[in-house]
Design a protein around this motif. Structure first.
Motif, mmCIF file in Angstrom:
data_model
loop_
_atom_site.group_PDB
_atom_site.id
_atom_site.type_symbol
_atom_site.label_atom_id
_atom_site.label_comp_id
_atom_site.label_asym_id
_atom_site.label_seq_id
_atom_site.Cartn_x
_atom_site.Cartn_y
_atom_site.Cartn_z
ATOM 1 N N GLN A 111 45.985 41.556 32.527
ATOM 2 C CA GLN A 111 46.327 41.586 33.958
ATOM 3 C C GLN A 111 46.425 40.144 34.447
ATOM 4 O O GLN A 111 45.661 39.282 34.004
ATOM 5 C CB GLN A 111 45.213 42.211 34.790
ATOM 6 C CG GLN A 111 44.955 43.666 34.580
ATOM 7 C CD GLN A 111 43.905 44.143 35.578
ATOM 8 O OE1 GLN A 111 44.227 44.566 36.674
ATOM 9 N NE2 GLN A 111 42.655 44.045 35.192
ATOM 10 N N ILE A 113 46.087 38.297 37.995
ATOM 11 C CA ILE A 113 45.609 38.662 39.341
ATOM 12 C C ILE A 113 45.545 37.426 40.240
ATOM 13 O O ILE A 113 44.990 36.393 39.855
ATOM 14 C CB ILE A 113 44.217 39.331 39.282
ATOM 15 C CG1 ILE A 113 44.264 40.573 38.375
ATOM 16 C CG2 ILE A 113 43.748 39.731 40.676
ATOM 17 C CD1 ILE A 113 42.955 41.337 38.285
ATOM 18 N N LYS A 115 44.469 36.499 44.154
ATOM 19 C CA LYS A 115 43.851 36.973 45.402
ATOM 20 C C LYS A 115 44.009 35.885 46.468
ATOM 21 O O LYS A 115 43.403 34.818 46.366
ATOM 22 C CB LYS A 115 42.372 37.295 45.184
ATOM 23 C CG LYS A 115 41.725 37.883 46.424
ATOM 24 C CD LYS A 115 40.234 38.079 46.275
ATOM 25 C CE LYS A 115 39.933 39.226 45.340
ATOM 26 N NZ LYS A 115 38.601 39.808 45.649
ATOM 27 N N VAL A 128 39.004 44.431 45.650
ATOM 28 C CA VAL A 128 39.148 45.301 44.471
ATOM 29 C C VAL A 128 37.965 46.265 44.523
ATOM 30 O O VAL A 128 36.803 45.843 44.464
ATOM 31 C CB VAL A 128 39.116 44.481 43.160
ATOM 32 C CG1 VAL A 128 39.106 45.413 41.959
ATOM 33 C CG2 VAL A 128 40.309 43.538 43.094
ATOM 34 N N HIS A 131 34.743 49.997 40.583
ATOM 35 C CA HIS A 131 35.326 50.949 39.624
ATOM 36 C C HIS A 131 34.805 50.669 38.220
ATOM 37 O O HIS A 131 34.192 49.620 37.974
ATOM 38 C CB HIS A 131 36.861 50.852 39.626
ATOM 39 C CG HIS A 131 37.368 49.537 39.083
ATOM 40 N ND1 HIS A 131 37.363 48.357 39.814
ATOM 41 C CD2 HIS A 131 37.876 49.194 37.865
ATOM 42 C CE1 HIS A 131 37.859 47.374 39.083
ATOM 43 N NE2 HIS A 131 38.166 47.853 37.891
ATOM 44 N N ASP A 133 36.404 50.321 34.379
ATOM 45 C CA ASP A 133 37.708 50.192 33.720
ATOM 46 C C ASP A 133 38.019 51.441 32.887
ATOM 47 O O ASP A 133 39.166 51.900 32.849
ATOM 48 C CB ASP A 133 37.750 48.936 32.830
ATOM 49 C CG ASP A 133 37.735 47.664 33.667
ATOM 50 O OD1 ASP A 133 38.066 47.736 34.871
ATOM 51 O OD2 ASP A 133 37.376 46.598 33.120
ATOM 52 N N THR A 147 36.301 43.852 28.982
ATOM 53 C CA THR A 147 37.246 43.097 29.800
ATOM 54 C C THR A 147 36.795 41.648 29.887
ATOM 55 O O THR A 147 35.624 41.376 30.159
ATOM 56 C CB THR A 147 37.321 43.704 31.218
ATOM 57 O OG1 THR A 147 37.953 44.982 31.114
ATOM 58 C CG2 THR A 147 38.132 42.827 32.165
ATOM 59 N N PHE A 180 39.950 51.144 41.556
ATOM 60 C CA PHE A 180 40.325 49.725 41.732
ATOM 61 C C PHE A 180 41.010 49.524 43.088
ATOM 62 O O PHE A 180 40.758 48.543 43.791
ATOM 63 C CB PHE A 180 41.269 49.335 40.596
ATOM 64 C CG PHE A 180 41.711 47.900 40.543
ATOM 65 C CD1 PHE A 180 41.230 47.046 39.553
ATOM 66 C CD2 PHE A 180 42.638 47.372 41.444
ATOM 67 C CE1 PHE A 180 41.652 45.722 39.464
ATOM 68 C CE2 PHE A 180 43.064 46.049 41.370
ATOM 69 C CZ PHE A 180 42.565 45.224 40.376
ATOM 70 N N HIS A 220 32.317 47.278 38.655
ATOM 71 C CA HIS A 220 32.548 45.947 39.196
ATOM 72 C C HIS A 220 33.574 46.039 40.314
ATOM 73 O O HIS A 220 34.298 47.045 40.429
ATOM 74 C CB HIS A 220 33.009 44.973 38.100
ATOM 75 C CG HIS A 220 34.242 45.448 37.382
ATOM 76 N ND1 HIS A 220 34.217 46.490 36.483
ATOM 77 C CD2 HIS A 220 35.539 45.051 37.455
ATOM 78 C CE1 HIS A 220 35.438 46.703 36.024
ATOM 79 N NE2 HIS A 220 36.266 45.842 36.611
ATOM 80 N N SER A 222 35.350 43.373 43.898
ATOM 81 C CA SER A 222 35.310 42.066 44.562
ATOM 82 C C SER A 222 35.803 42.175 46.000
ATOM 83 O O SER A 222 36.604 43.060 46.322
ATOM 84 C CB SER A 222 36.138 41.041 43.770
ATOM 85 O OG SER A 222 37.488 41.421 43.713
ATOM 86 N N HIS A 237 42.026 42.807 28.521
ATOM 87 C CA HIS A 237 41.267 44.017 28.202
ATOM 88 C C HIS A 237 41.367 44.212 26.687
ATOM 89 O O HIS A 237 42.486 44.287 26.147
ATOM 90 C CB HIS A 237 41.856 45.228 28.910
ATOM 91 C CG HIS A 237 41.861 45.114 30.412
ATOM 92 N ND1 HIS A 237 40.718 44.945 31.159
ATOM 93 C CD2 HIS A 237 42.877 45.173 31.296
ATOM 94 C CE1 HIS A 237 41.032 44.911 32.448
ATOM 95 N NE2 HIS A 237 42.333 45.028 32.560
HETATM 96 O O1 AKG Z 1 39.863 40.470 39.901
HETATM 97 C C1 AKG Z 1 39.003 41.203 40.338
HETATM 98 O O2 AKG Z 1 38.362 40.954 41.345
HETATM 99 C C2 AKG Z 1 38.660 42.466 39.588
HETATM 100 C C3 AKG Z 1 39.378 42.591 38.320
HETATM 101 C C4 AKG Z 1 38.991 43.793 37.533
HETATM 102 O O3 AKG Z 1 38.685 44.812 38.047
HETATM 103 C C5 AKG Z 1 38.954 43.692 36.098
HETATM 104 O O4 AKG Z 1 39.218 42.607 35.571
HETATM 105 O O5 AKG Z 1 38.650 44.684 35.417
#
Ligand code: AKG
Length: 280
Positions: A111, A113, A115, A128, A131, A133, A147, A180, A220, A222, A237
């Protein structure tokens, strides 16, 4: 320690114990400063539509018009060479293999990402949701996945860094934990603690180039990035070699990568699931 020395770090029994007890482990600096710069540039290029090669990422969606919204795409390695090098890094693979106690590590997907920084604006657009994964990965034969969240700047709660819920991987797969995209953190916390589960939030505090490794069952999430700079990350992942497809459980885009007629028990292997590390 030099950057090269940090990358020659070997997982200790204490690291493995921490990962098994808490559900996450923070690595030494995995990326060199040069790699960090290249990956920050990769973000810039990707979000302005400049791709290496002819492909599109997985989960290719039109950009969200809200400038405060989280930006995310999957399989950045298909469209950017620096991301490819990072998410197939054998050092990261070896650390993952040692933490999971397996002999081979393959990429499940990545991923990218971004923010945005929102300062003190009242918005949850970058959140986020809490959740697991594995809530998304139930077509995989094992929960023993990890992850790796790699920071491209110093990251803590001020700039919307992640927190993990201490020891939550011991809860097993919690129903409907694929949240998520639900941005009401309080409602999610209420949902997941309703059975009397103990909820201890642990901020993942990382220097640029460090990574947190969290187990696929560790909750986890955020919150807002309260700075005015974006929080950039690359996420890998990872799964053990030998992970196979469990049919008719849950849809996931990786299933398509098995071919036109995937079969129960088919291995997630081959070009779409590269091997990062194999123990000799
Ligand atoms: O970037 C985030 O704050 C969460 C990312 C996430 O959920 C993950 O990497 O599994």
């Amino acid at each position: 320690m030099t950057e090269t020395a940090l990358r020659s770090y070997k997982i200790t029994p204490e690291d493995k114990q921490t990962f098994e007890r808490d559900g996450y482990w923070i690595s030494p600096k995995l990326l060199t400063d040069e790699q960090i710069e290249r990956l920050r540039r990769a973000h810039e290029r990707i979000w302005s539509g400049q791709y290496d090669g002819d492909n599109f990422p997985m989960n290719h969606r039109p950009p969200n018009k809200n400038p405060d919204a989280l930006r995310k795409l999957d399989n950045g390695w298909w469209i950017n060479d620096d991301i490819r090098t990072t998410v197939t890094d054998p050092v990261m693979g070896e650390w993952a293999a040692d933490l999971l106690g397996v002999d081979e590590i393959r990429l499940w997907h990545d991923q990218v990402i971004y923010k945005p920084g929102v300062g003190d604006q009242e918005t949850s657009a970058g959140n986020v949701g809490w959740h697991q994964d594995f809530g998304y990965w139930q077509c995989s034969s094992t929960t023993n996945m990890v992850t790796v969240w790699i920071a491209l700047q110093d990251t803590d709660l001020t700039n919307g860094g992640m927190s993990t819920i201490l020891g939550s991987h011991h809860w097993g797969l919690v129903p409907d934990s694929n949240t998520f995209f639900d941005q009401d953190m309080d409602a999610l916390k209420k949902k997941y603690t309703s059975g009397g589960r103990e909820w201890v939030e642990e901020p993942c505090i990382l220097k640029a180039g460090q990574a947190s490794f969290h187990h696929a069952l560790t909750f986890h999430g955020s919150g807002a990035n309260r700075t005015t700079e974006p929080r950039l990350s690359i996420v890998a992942h990872l799964m053990p070699g030998g992970t196979h497809y469990k049919a008719r459980v849950q849809r996931h885009d990786n299933i398509r990568l098995l071919g036109p007629r995937p079969s129960d028990g088919q291995l997630f292997e081959g070009v779409y699931f590269p091997s990062l590390y194999k123990r000799r």
